[in-house]
Write an enzyme that holds these catalytic residues in place. Structure first.
Site, short mmCIF file in Angstrom:
data_model
loop_
_atom_site.label_atom_id
_atom_site.label_comp_id
_atom_site.label_asym_id
_atom_site.label_seq_id
_atom_site.Cartn_x
_atom_site.Cartn_y
_atom_site.Cartn_z
N GLN A 166 -70.07 37.97 -14.99
CA GLN A 166 -69.58 36.63 -13.99
C GLN A 166 -68.58 36.90 -12.60
O GLN A 166 -68.43 37.94 -12.09
CB GLN A 166 -68.17 36.78 -15.36
CG GLN A 166 -67.91 34.84 -14.46
CD GLN A 166 -66.30 34.51 -15.12
OE1 GLN A 166 -65.41 34.91 -14.86
NE2 GLN A 166 -66.75 34.04 -16.22
N LEU A 209 -60.52 38.04 -4.88
CA LEU A 209 -60.41 36.68 -5.21
C LEU A 209 -59.20 35.77 -5.07
O LEU A 209 -58.39 36.04 -4.11
CB LEU A 209 -59.75 37.35 -7.35
CG LEU A 209 -59.59 35.49 -8.04
CD1 LEU A 209 -60.85 35.41 -8.15
CD2 LEU A 209 -58.83 36.06 -9.18
N HIS A 213 -66.70 39.60 -10.95
CA HIS A 213 -65.71 39.41 -11.61
C HIS A 213 -65.00 39.84 -12.69
O HIS A 213 -64.52 40.43 -13.01
CB HIS A 213 -64.86 37.89 -11.10
CG HIS A 213 -63.78 37.25 -11.63
ND1 HIS A 213 -62.55 37.82 -10.94
CD2 HIS A 213 -63.57 36.66 -12.58
CE1 HIS A 213 -61.75 37.65 -11.34
NE2 HIS A 213 -61.73 36.66 -12.28
N GLU A 229 -59.01 30.01 -9.49
CA GLU A 229 -59.66 28.32 -9.54
C GLU A 229 -58.13 27.83 -9.64
O GLU A 229 -58.76 26.76 -9.47
CB GLU A 229 -59.79 29.15 -11.67
CG GLU A 229 -60.50 28.27 -12.00
CD GLU A 229 -61.50 28.48 -13.06
OE1 GLU A 229 -61.39 27.50 -13.77
OE2 GLU A 229 -61.84 29.03 -13.60
N HIS A 231 -67.60 35.14 -10.41
CA HIS A 231 -66.15 34.25 -9.61
C HIS A 231 -66.77 33.37 -8.49
O HIS A 231 -67.07 33.85 -7.66
CB HIS A 231 -64.99 34.64 -9.25
CG HIS A 231 -64.32 33.93 -10.04
ND1 HIS A 231 -63.65 33.08 -8.48
CD2 HIS A 231 -62.97 33.65 -10.43
CE1 HIS A 231 -62.31 32.56 -8.89
NE2 HIS A 231 -61.89 32.95 -9.98
N ARG A 291 -67.76 28.35 -14.71
CA ARG A 291 -67.81 29.40 -13.37
C ARG A 291 -68.87 30.08 -13.12
O ARG A 291 -69.60 30.32 -11.35
CB ARG A 291 -67.36 30.35 -13.62
CG ARG A 291 -65.41 30.38 -13.57
CD ARG A 291 -64.81 31.90 -14.00
NE ARG A 291 -63.21 31.27 -12.99
CZ ARG A 291 -62.16 32.19 -14.00
NH1 ARG A 291 -62.73 33.33 -14.07
NH2 ARG A 291 -60.80 32.43 -13.63
N PHE A 343 -58.30 23.78 -16.11
CA PHE A 343 -58.93 25.10 -15.41
C PHE A 343 -60.47 24.57 -15.93
O PHE A 343 -60.74 23.04 -16.72
CB PHE A 343 -58.68 26.41 -16.16
CG PHE A 343 -58.21 27.34 -14.84
CD1 PHE A 343 -57.41 27.51 -14.65
CD2 PHE A 343 -58.32 28.78 -15.43
CE1 PHE A 343 -56.27 27.59 -13.12
CE2 PHE A 343 -57.75 29.29 -14.16
CZ PHE A 343 -56.86 29.23 -13.57
N ARG A 365 -67.06 33.08 -19.63
CA ARG A 365 -66.02 33.29 -19.58
C ARG A 365 -65.35 31.78 -19.43
O ARG A 365 -65.35 31.66 -17.98
CB ARG A 365 -64.92 34.22 -19.32
CG ARG A 365 -63.38 34.99 -19.75
CD ARG A 365 -62.73 35.53 -19.40
NE ARG A 365 -62.75 36.13 -17.88
CZ ARG A 365 -62.20 35.92 -17.41
NH1 ARG A 365 -60.91 34.64 -17.06
NH2 ARG A 365 -61.81 36.16 -16.02
#
Length: 562
Positions: A233, A249, A347, A252, A235, A283, A120, A381
């Site tokens: 955040q 969404l 997000h 990721e 995304h 991100r 990730f 995050r």
């Protein structure tokens, strides 16, 4: 004013990943535990989390360990994290994922039969445990079943509206039964807030309809301190088409499995911005790169960019990205053969209720866990840390709330405060003239999307702050509901939510206006080079009722900012 009273030892507000985990843990202490949820049990936003759960167990990369996880989280959070909380996150994440397995969660496996882990963004090793691309759903199903096996009482479709504080400590909440319209008071020795995020204050978001910031607003009104509220955040990959799915969404995991981002010239543009890590940059970094391509005319016709996995073997896509195939089939796109159109979407809130190492807020007896808290994730995050956060701090909050309840008697309450709250809620139904919550909500979400988005500046933020102050003074007191009944009235629920949305939006905008430099998800195109950014912004409601903001030194245990 008629209302029903429910008394318990520990009250958990919210039934997502953090709330369910807190309730399960509190019930182990032989406490009378009650959970209240705006939705039906099991439908929480946690179930929409797709990618995975970060845990440094080294099943795929044996060199990974909690120390590396700690460093990645601090660097990813731009050094704004409360490092004491991050120590707890990386230390307890392994134990909590094994708890989930014991409860029945099924994660994907390595050939050796261990929990599989995928790469990730901004992480040194393959650390993210997953269940295909439905990890959050797997966790929620597991927690819901485990909760049903306990003595915990669950009140779903109950909307908490106000935290009750008596003699300086938490005393419970006021609420409405959304189905029947009854007024309810829940009295408790300890309360755990697990109310999730507030993506719905933005026009384009990946969040569920009910993620409007109730918990942030209730905590603020009760006198609680909140931290890092400017850190929202976006995304990088939300759906662009169809319009009805805009912002939904795109996990990721698509990029983790090898997906590449392309502009309208077919260029893999991340090579220009972050050539070392490409699509697996942070991100905030990927979101800004995508928006730069769009703003400079290299985006797709619908205002996004292209995300392609068509170069991957079909078997990998079908096994690991099953729900993405279904999601885009509904939009007429076969992701095995053609690229997806994506653009950033609101997000996750890194900021929230300020907690200590016991998961307790600045109000004694009020604990918090999950996205409604601030401090764990700092300025940005890492994908996969949110699900870990829900389990680690959910368990911690539940344990400490139960122990607090064991050591304290049930607090008193102010009857007039309760009646005033219910009169405020009923006034929305009786008001003949005013503004509809739908119109007010459109104005608010458009304002936040246009003025407090990914690229920020002094002029836009000043405008947003002034407009939000005006909305709070002129619009919120004049919200009216078209149908004047209490029994299952979504218009009334939206009217109540709107007040919470405005308070939350104000905290975001005011904190963003105060932070003059760029840091993490807060990016200013007019950044002050003299602002080193090495501080957290703390917000609370002052004694005069005005919003107070102050800068607080960073909490550092191991890694100081460079």
């Amino acid at each position: 004013m008629d209302y029903k009273t429910i008394v318990c030892d520990v009250l958990v507000v919210g039934a997502g990943g953090a709330g369910c985990r807190a309730a399960i843990e509190a019930a182990k202490h032989n406490m009378d535990v009650v959970v209240i949820s705006k939705e039906l049990l099991g439908k929480a936003h946690t179930s929409m989390a797709e990618g995975g759960y970060n845990v440094a167990i080294g099943n795929v990369d044996p060199d990974d360990n909690p120390d590396v996880h700690f460093k990645d989280t601090i660097v990813g959070g731009n050094y704004l994290n409360n490092q004491e909380l991050v120590e707890i996150l990386v230390r307890d994440a392994p134990e909590r994922i094994y708890d989930l397995e014991e409860m029945g969660a099924v994660f994907d496996r390595t050939p050796e039969g261990k929990i599989a882990q995928r790469p990730f963004g901004k992480q040194s090793f393959r650390r993210t445990a997953y269940a295909s691309d439905r990890t959050g759903s797997e966790i929620m199903v597991t927690l819901t079943e485990a909760l049903r096996k306990t003595s915990v009482r669950v009140f779903d479709e109950v909307f908490a509206t106000k935290l009750l504080v008596h003699d300086g400590r938490i005393a419970g909440v006021t609420a409405i039964d959304m189905k029947y319209g009854d007024f309810l008071v829940f009295r408790a020795k300890a309360v755990v807030m697990a109310t999730g995020g507030a993506g719905r204050i933005y026009k384009v978001t990946s969040n569920a309809q009910l993620d409007v910031g109730d918990g942030y607003a209730m905590a603020y009104e009760a006198g609680c301190e909140l931290i890092d509220m400017e850190m929202v955040q976006f995304h990088p990959t939300g759906m662009v088409k169809p319009e009805s799915a805009r912002g939904r969404l795109v996990t990721e995991a698509v990029r983790g499995e090898g997906g590449i981002l392309l502009n309208n010239r077919g260029e893999r543009f991340m090579n220009k911005y972050y050539p070392q890590v490409m699509e697996l940059a942070g991100r905030d970094q990927v979101a800004r790169s995508i928006m730069t391509e769009v703003l400079e005319g290299r985006g797709s016709p619908d205002g996004g960019v292209y995300l392609s996995i068509a170069h991957l073997p079909r078997s990998i896509i079908e096994f690991r990205l099953e729900s993405m195939i279904e999601q885009f089939e509904d939009a007429g796109v076969d992701i095995r053969e053609e690229p997806m159109q994506v653009s950033p979407t609101a997000h996750h809130f890194m900021g929230g209720i300020k907690i200590d190492t016991n998961a307790q807020s600045t109000i004694p007896g009020l604990f918090a866990a999950g996205e409604c808290t601030g401090g764990v994730h700092g300025g940005n995050r890492l994908g996969g840390n949110a699900l870990a956060d829900t389990q680690v701090f959910g368990a911690l909050a539940g344990k400490n709330a139960a122990e607090f309840a064991q050591e304290h008697d049930l607090p008193g309450f102010d009857k007039s405060e309760i009646e005033n709250e219910f009169e405020r809620l009923e006034a929305m139904l009786k008001r003949k003239d005013g503004i509809s919550p739908a119109d007010a909500r459109d104005e608010l979400t458009s304002l936040m999307w246009e003025k407090v988005q990914i690229f920020r500046n002094e002029e836009d933020l000043a405008y947003a702050v002034n407009e939000l102050r005006r909305i709070e003074k002129e619009v919120v007191p004049n919200i009216k509901v078209d149908i004047p009944i209490r029994r299952f009235n979504p218009g009334w629920h939206q009217a109540i939510e709107f007040g919470h949305m405005v308070i939350t939006a104000r905290m975001v905008a005011e904190a963003a206006f105060m932070r003059k430099g760029s840091r993490g998800a807060h990016f200013r195109i007019d950044a002050d080079p003299n602002d080193d950014g090495n501080y957290n912004i703390v917000i609370r409601k002052g004694k005069d009722g005005e919003m107070e903001l102050r800068k607080q030194p960073l909490i550092i245990t191991r890694i100081p900012p460079p």
